[in-house]
Each structure stands twice: as structure tokens, then as C-alpha cells.
Design an enzyme around this catalytic site. Structure first.
Site, PDB file in Angstrom:
ATOM      1  N   ASN A 298       8.049 -22.210  28.207  1.00  0.00           N
ATOM      2  CA  ASN A 298       9.575 -22.350  27.149  1.00  0.00           C
ATOM      3  C   ASN A 298       8.879 -22.563  26.059  1.00  0.00           C
ATOM      4  O   ASN A 298      10.556 -22.171  24.732  1.00  0.00           O
ATOM      5  CB  ASN A 298      10.242 -23.068  27.818  1.00  0.00           C
ATOM      6  CG  ASN A 298      11.590 -23.018  28.998  1.00  0.00           C
ATOM      7  OD1 ASN A 298      11.608 -21.599  28.537  1.00  0.00           O
ATOM      8  ND2 ASN A 298      11.786 -23.763  29.650  1.00  0.00           N
TER       9      ASN A 298
ATOM     10  N   ASP B 231      12.583 -17.666  31.139  1.00  0.00           N
ATOM     11  CA  ASP B 231      13.796 -16.657  32.281  1.00  0.00           C
ATOM     12  C   ASP B 231      12.926 -15.907  33.037  1.00  0.00           C
ATOM     13  O   ASP B 231      13.796 -15.618  33.752  1.00  0.00           O
ATOM     14  CB  ASP B 231      14.733 -16.598  31.221  1.00  0.00           C
ATOM     15  CG  ASP B 231      15.848 -17.485  30.901  1.00  0.00           C
ATOM     16  OD1 ASP B 231      15.945 -18.243  30.826  1.00  0.00           O
ATOM     17  OD2 ASP B 231      17.153 -17.460  29.423  1.00  0.00           O
TER      18      ASP B 231
ATOM     19  N   GLU C 104      12.925 -25.486  36.662  1.00  0.00           N
ATOM     20  CA  GLU C 104      12.195 -24.656  37.329  1.00  0.00           C
ATOM     21  C   GLU C 104      11.793 -25.189  38.446  1.00  0.00           C
ATOM     22  O   GLU C 104      10.128 -25.076  39.463  1.00  0.00           O
ATOM     23  CB  GLU C 104      10.724 -24.925  36.190  1.00  0.00           C
ATOM     24  CG  GLU C 104       9.851 -26.231  36.946  1.00  0.00           C
ATOM     25  CD  GLU C 104      10.765 -27.375  35.730  1.00  0.00           C
ATOM     26  OE1 GLU C 104       9.941 -28.157  35.504  1.00  0.00           O
ATOM     27  OE2 GLU C 104      11.284 -27.176  34.884  1.00  0.00           O
TER      28      GLU C 104
END
Length: 309
Positions: free
Chosen positions: A189, A198, A224
Site C-alpha cells: 500500500n 486492492d 489483509e
């Protein structure tokens, strides 16, 4: 309605016919014993045609005998006296529309007891009710789905999981739970953006759907973290399943040229035992095993051996 009651005038009967013929509802009268239609208003004649000496079940249902759902028995007591009106809903087999029916036994012009029904078309109301029910079910389904991946979410997992656990405890079959946590997901990220993160999560969801059996239950707990309930699966079988999933994840990530680093995961496994109290305990054991996998170097699976009573 051919005969006039005492005190009734032709004008009163004509007025009554006018009222009944202008009702936006079916009004008909039939004989209790012969089922002959004695009267039908203009609405009924327009929708079902002229009675022409036919039985009520011929006119209204196109049948060849009395309707199985006929409620005549609810309109009279054992002595043949009128009871309270019976109000009910049904879908007409001839025109496919829904009606609310108000049926009662009344005394006819010749003194005999007959069946009077007033049936109002409620099809639009039923359609609206069904639309609301469908919307409610869709909302309920969405409330149990992870918006990003389309998988069952945490709420759905615990609802399904409790039933799953009860079933396998009752049957005495083996069952295992697998916790999967993506390694260094924050790094993905941070370096590549949340859009890339995503895509990784959706990819994991796709792998789980592809690799697992229909009887298994997989969900995204959040972030996650993913969880899988494996039906009829002991610890050894669960380990082989975990290794297959981890390999599939590595292979998937190496095909994604948009990421400079591979995506791996750590997996913890716990199996149902006689001492397992509930789903939370099984999940806690699998979570503990998963942290052991991370401590071991990540990209691997660990089993928390069940404690038998």
C-alpha cells in the site's frame, strides 16, 4: 337478485345494481351445494366472462371440479348457520393476479344460505411487497459481503461458522480452520498505492474461490486477513491445502508485472477437537499458529496441534 324482497322497489334494486357494477372489485354469489353462480357484477363479467349457468369453479378458475382451496366450510357452522366473514389472499390460477377475498354466508332472496365473495385485485400491492422483500434480502446479502472482494465478511463468517461448527461437532467429522495473513501488505500500500493493494486482495479472493471446494467457507475478516473453514478436513489435509494456496498466491503475484515485489502470506491452522469450546477458540488457535508462521520467516503454514480431552 331477480326476486324482490318485501319493501324493495325496482328503483332500489336498479340503484344497487348500479353500485355493484361500478365497484372496482369482483362481487359474486354462488350456491353452497350446486356451486352455480347466481350473480356476478360487471367487473367479474368483464374479467371472467358471463356466468351463463356455469359453476363458480368453471367461471373463476377454469377448473373441472370444486377448488381444492374452497373455503365454504369456514363460512357455516355445523348447524348450517352463517359464521363471521373469512378474509384471505390468493393468486388466481386463471389470470395470475392476486386478490384479497372477503367471503361470507348470506341469505339469498329466496331464503336459502349462499356464498357471497367480494374480491379486490391486490396484485400491485403484492408486487410492491415482493419488491420490498427482494430489496431487504439484497441489503441483508450486501451486509454479509465484503464490498471490495465480494467474499463473505466477518459477520457472515461467524454466522456461517457457528452453524458449520455445530454440524461437524454433531456428526463427529473432522474440521479445520485456516487463518491467512498477507505478508508485508502495508509495504504494498505504501509503495504502490491502495489501488494496487486492492487488486492484491481481489486476487487472493479469486485464488480462494478457485482452489477451495464448494463445501468450504472462506471470508475476509478485514484488512489483509482471510479465514477458511475446511469441511471434513483434518490437520494434515489442511496443511496440504494451505501449501497449495500459498504456492498459488506466489505464482499469481509473479505474473503481475505491475508489482516489483512478490506477494506471499503466512497461514495458521487449527483443527476441531473435543475440547474446542466455540468458533472464537478455534479462530484464536489458528491466529496463534499464524503468528508462529510469521516468526518462522513468513510465506509458510503452521499447525496448532489440537488438545484432545
Amino acid at each position: 337478485m331477480q326476486d324482490l324482497k318485501s319493501g324493495e322497489s325496482m328503483s332500489e334494486v336498479s340503484a344497487l345494481r348500479t353500485v355493484l357494477d361500478n365497484l372496482d372489485a369482483l362481487v359474486y354469489v354462488s350456491d353452497f351445494d350446486t356451486f352455480d353462480v347466481l350473480y356476478m357484477n360487471a367487473y367479474g363479467r368483464r374479467v371472467w366472462g358471463e356466468p351463463a349457468g356455469r359453476k363458480c369453479w368453471e367461471v373463476l378458475q377454469g377448473g373441472d371440479g370444486p377448488c381444492a382451496f374452497c373455503n365454504n366450510y369456514r363460512l357455516r357452522d355445523e348447524a348450517g348457520n352463517p359464521l363471521e366473514p373469512d378474509v384471505w389472499e390468493f393468486r388466481n390460477s386463471l389470470d395470475g393476479r392476486w386478490y384479497q377475498c372477503r367471503d361470507q354466508a348470506i341469505y339469498w332472496t329466496d331464503g336459502r344460505l349462499v356464498r357471497l365473495e367480494v374480491a379486490t385485485d391486490i396484485t400491485r400491492r403484492k408486487e410492491m411487497e415482493q419488491e420490498l422483500e427482494d430489496a431487504h434480502q439484497r441489503a441483508e446479502a450486501q451486509a454479509r459481503r465484503d464490498e471490495l472482494t465480494g467474499m463473505p465478511n466477518r459477520r457472515a463468517f461467524f454466522e456461517l461458522g457457528d452453524k458449520f461448527l455445530a454440524q461437524f461437532r454433531r456428526n463427529g467429522n473432522p474440521m479445520s480452520l485456516m487463518m491467512i495473513d498477507l505478508d508485508h501488505f502495508k509495504q504494498i500500500n505504501d509503495e504502490y498505492g491502495h489501488k494496487a493493494g486492492d487488486e492484491v486482495l481481489r486476487s487472493v479472493a479469486g485464488i480462494l474461490e478457485r482452489e477451495l471446494r464448494a463445501a468450504d467457507v472462506a471470508a475476509r475478516l478485514g484488512g489483509e486477513e482471510f479465514v477458511v473453514l475446511l469441511a471434513d478436513t483434518d490437520a494434515g489435509q489442511a496443511m496440504r491445502c494451505a501449501e497449495r494456496l500459498l504456492r498459488a498466491l506466489e505464482e499469481e503475484s509473479t505474473r503481475d508485472t505491475s508489482l516489483a515485489v512478490g506477494v506471499t502470506a503466512s497461514c495458521g491452522i487449527a483443527s476441531l477437537s473435543d475440547s474446542t469450546e466455540d468458533l472464537f477458540e478455534l479462530l484464536r488457535h489458528a491466529d496463534h499458529a499464524m503468528y508462529r508462521a510469521k516468526a518462522k520467516g513468513r510465506n509458510c503454514a503452521e499447525i496448532l496441534a489440537p488438545i484432545q480431552t
